[in-house]
Design an enzyme around this catalytic site. Structure first.
Site, PDB file in Angstrom:
ATOM      1  NE  ARG A  93     -32.533  33.760  11.052  1.00 37.17           N
ATOM      2  CZ  ARG A  93     -32.664  34.796  10.681  1.00 37.17           C
ATOM      3  NH1 ARG A  93     -33.751  34.622  11.885  1.00 37.17           N
ATOM      4  NH2 ARG A  93     -32.557  35.577  10.538  1.00 37.17           N
TER       5      ARG A  93
ATOM      6  CG  HIS B  65     -28.094  37.510   8.971  1.00 38.90           C
ATOM      7  ND1 HIS B  65     -28.822  37.086   7.842  1.00 38.90           N
ATOM      8  CD2 HIS B  65     -28.794  38.169  10.006  1.00 38.90           C
ATOM      9  CE1 HIS B  65     -29.790  37.301   8.558  1.00 38.90           C
ATOM     10  NE2 HIS B  65     -29.186  37.993   9.207  1.00 38.90           N
TER      11      HIS B  65
ATOM     12  CD  GLN C  32     -29.692  42.352   9.012  1.00 37.89           C
ATOM     13  OE1 GLN C  32     -29.989  41.571   9.651  1.00 37.89           O
ATOM     14  NE2 GLN C  32     -29.960  43.187   9.842  1.00 37.89           N
TER      15      GLN C  32
ATOM     16  CG  ASP D 262     -26.243  41.348  16.309  1.00 40.93           C
ATOM     17  OD1 ASP D 262     -27.439  41.139  16.790  1.00 40.93           O
ATOM     18  OD2 ASP D 262     -25.324  40.006  15.856  1.00 40.93           O
TER      19      ASP D 262
ATOM     20  CB  CYS E 205     -28.960  42.899  12.650  1.00 41.91           C
ATOM     21  SG  CYS E 205     -28.485  41.439  14.155  1.00 41.91           S
TER      22      CYS E 205
ATOM     23  NE  ARG F 215     -32.539  41.449   6.160  1.00 39.76           N
ATOM     24  CZ  ARG F 215     -32.103  40.267   7.064  1.00 39.76           C
ATOM     25  NH1 ARG F 215     -32.116  40.330   7.993  1.00 39.76           N
ATOM     26  NH2 ARG F 215     -31.939  39.347   6.342  1.00 39.76           N
TER      27      ARG F 215
HETATM   28  N1   CP Z   1     -31.933  40.970  11.591  1.00 38.65           N
HETATM   29  C1   CP Z   1     -32.414  39.607  11.783  1.00 38.65           C
HETATM   30  O1   CP Z   1     -32.187  38.976  10.522  1.00 38.65           O
HETATM   31  O2   CP Z   1     -33.451  39.826  12.065  1.00 38.65           O
HETATM   32  P1   CP Z   1     -34.733  38.152  12.476  1.00 38.65           P
HETATM   33  O3   CP Z   1     -33.490  37.114  13.333  1.00 38.65           O
HETATM   34  O4   CP Z   1     -36.114  38.854  13.235  1.00 38.65           O
HETATM   35  O5   CP Z   1     -34.753  37.565  10.840  1.00 38.65           O
HETATM   36  N1  NVA Z   2     -26.570  37.589  15.803  1.00 33.49           N
HETATM   37  C1  NVA Z   2     -27.095  37.283  16.321  1.00 33.49           C
HETATM   38  C2  NVA Z   2     -28.173  37.665  14.734  1.00 33.49           C
HETATM   39  C3  NVA Z   2     -29.715  38.152  15.120  1.00 33.49           C
HETATM   40  C4  NVA Z   2     -30.395  38.576  13.667  1.00 33.49           C
HETATM   41  C5  NVA Z   2     -28.352  36.361  16.854  1.00 33.49           C
HETATM   42  O1  NVA Z   2     -27.610  35.200  15.578  1.00 33.49           O
HETATM   43  O2  NVA Z   2     -28.410  35.226  16.938  1.00 33.49           O
END
Ligand code: CP
Ligand code: NVA
Length: 312
Positions: free
Chosen positions: A105, A132, A135, A227, A267, A296
């Site tokens: 990430r 993502h 997701q 989101d 999400c 997930r």
């Molecule tokens: N939706 C998602 O990726 O959640 P986190 O940021 O908590 O991993």
């Molecule tokens: N768009 C959001 C998604 C979080 C899971 C972000 O990138 O923070």
């Protein structure tokens, strides 16, 4: 399309592989409920490199790897100093000698691509500024479980044309669903990505549409998706973004404009009272976000299975 042994973006995965992964996730979910953990990944180690915060992704990868009998190894970005203390090339080469895959990430999509290019182990995108994919796969699994088919679905994403919107749009393009984005002017998805997706929508006879108001966008939607308005890394834009997005809240009034069978997902994490109301978050008859969060776990185990199976 040659099968790439990474999950960097769903653009690289053909439709069959996406459907196969979603079906595997459904099987793994059933298997876990009926027979518990397995030892498929015994002796395998998987690096977890997270530059941004996470609850769901971090926990579900850790739990999933344990359930498969493997071992997650947390890689600390501060200590590794990727590209500062040591070059990306050298880190990728070293990690390839110790672990069987890495879950990443990070901010720049380029980083997951470089790790994939310079290492020789599967790299899994656990969220970048642009995509993502995990997701989107969990959403696909939830959609199939809840609605029984991808055909005829119209996903209306209400909010920023961000990483989650991009991956859901790619999923829709590849699986033959309509995708609608409702966002304020200036917050649309990247035009190059839309150009990439258009032939897929044409191939399936489905539609990609953008509205600058949420009311028109929900009229034929089968799922509304939310989101946060301000993604991780955009904190300095909070005040200016929030003022643009205020009319783009998922609330009862908006849901009432959609067809009666329309459901909601998100999400997570959600900013209750901003992009989605408390009332909708807590209406678990229409809100699938927690089913998707559960999935997930299963979807990511299916991704690991897809990518690591050949090494057995
Ligand atoms: N939706 C998602 O990726 O959640 P986190 O940021 O908590 O991993
Ligand atoms: N768009 C959001 C998604 C979080 C899971 C972000 O990138 O923070």
């Amino acid at each position: 399309m040659q099968r790439q042994n990474h999950l960097l973006t769903l653009k690289d995965w053909d439709s069959d592989r996406i459907v196969e992964t979603i079906n595997t996730a459904i099987k793994l979910k059933k298997e876990l409920k009926e027979s518990g953990s397995s030892s498929r990944f015994r002796g395998q180690t998987i690096g977890m490199f997270f530059e941004k915060p996470s609850l769901r992704t971090f926990t579900t990868f850790q739990v999933g790897i344990h359930q498969f009998g493997g071992m997650p190894v947390e890689l600390d970005p501060g200590s590794i100093g990727l590209g500062k203390r040591e070059s990306i090339v050298d880190v990728a080469r070293c990690l390839s000698r110790w672990v069987n895959a890495i879950v990443v990430r990070c901010f720049e999509q380029k980083l997951v691509e470089q790790l994939a290019e310079h290492g020789n182990i599967p790299v899994i995108n656990a969220l970048t500024d642009d995509f993502h994919p995990c997701q989107a796969l969990a959403f696909g699994q939830t959609l199939l479980e809840q609605k029984g088919s991808f055909a005829g679905q119209t996903i209306a994403f209400i909010g920023d044309g961000n990483n989650v919107a991009n991956s859901l749009m790619i999923l829709a393009a590849k699986l033959g669903m309509n995708f609608t984005l409702a966002c304020p002017k200036g917050f649309e998805q990247d035009s190059a990505l839309i150009e990439w997706a258009q032939p897929w929508f044409n191939k399936h006879g489905t539609k990609y549409r953008v509205f600058n108001n949420p009311q028109d966008a929900v009229k034929d939607a089968t799922v509304l998706y939310g989101d946060v308005w301000v993604s991780m890394g955009q904190e300095s834009q909070k005040d200016s973004k929030q003022s643009h997005f205020l009319p783009f809240q998922i609330n009862r009034e908006l849901l009432d404009l959609a067809p009666s069978e329309c459901k909601i997902s998100h999400c997570l994490p959600a900013n209750r009272g901003e992009e989605i109301t408390d009332e909708i978050m807590d209406d678990l008859k229409v809100n699938w976000a927690f089913e998707e969060a559960e999935n997930r776990l299963h979807a990511q185990k299916a991704v690991l299975w897809q990518l690591m199976q050949p090494s057995f």
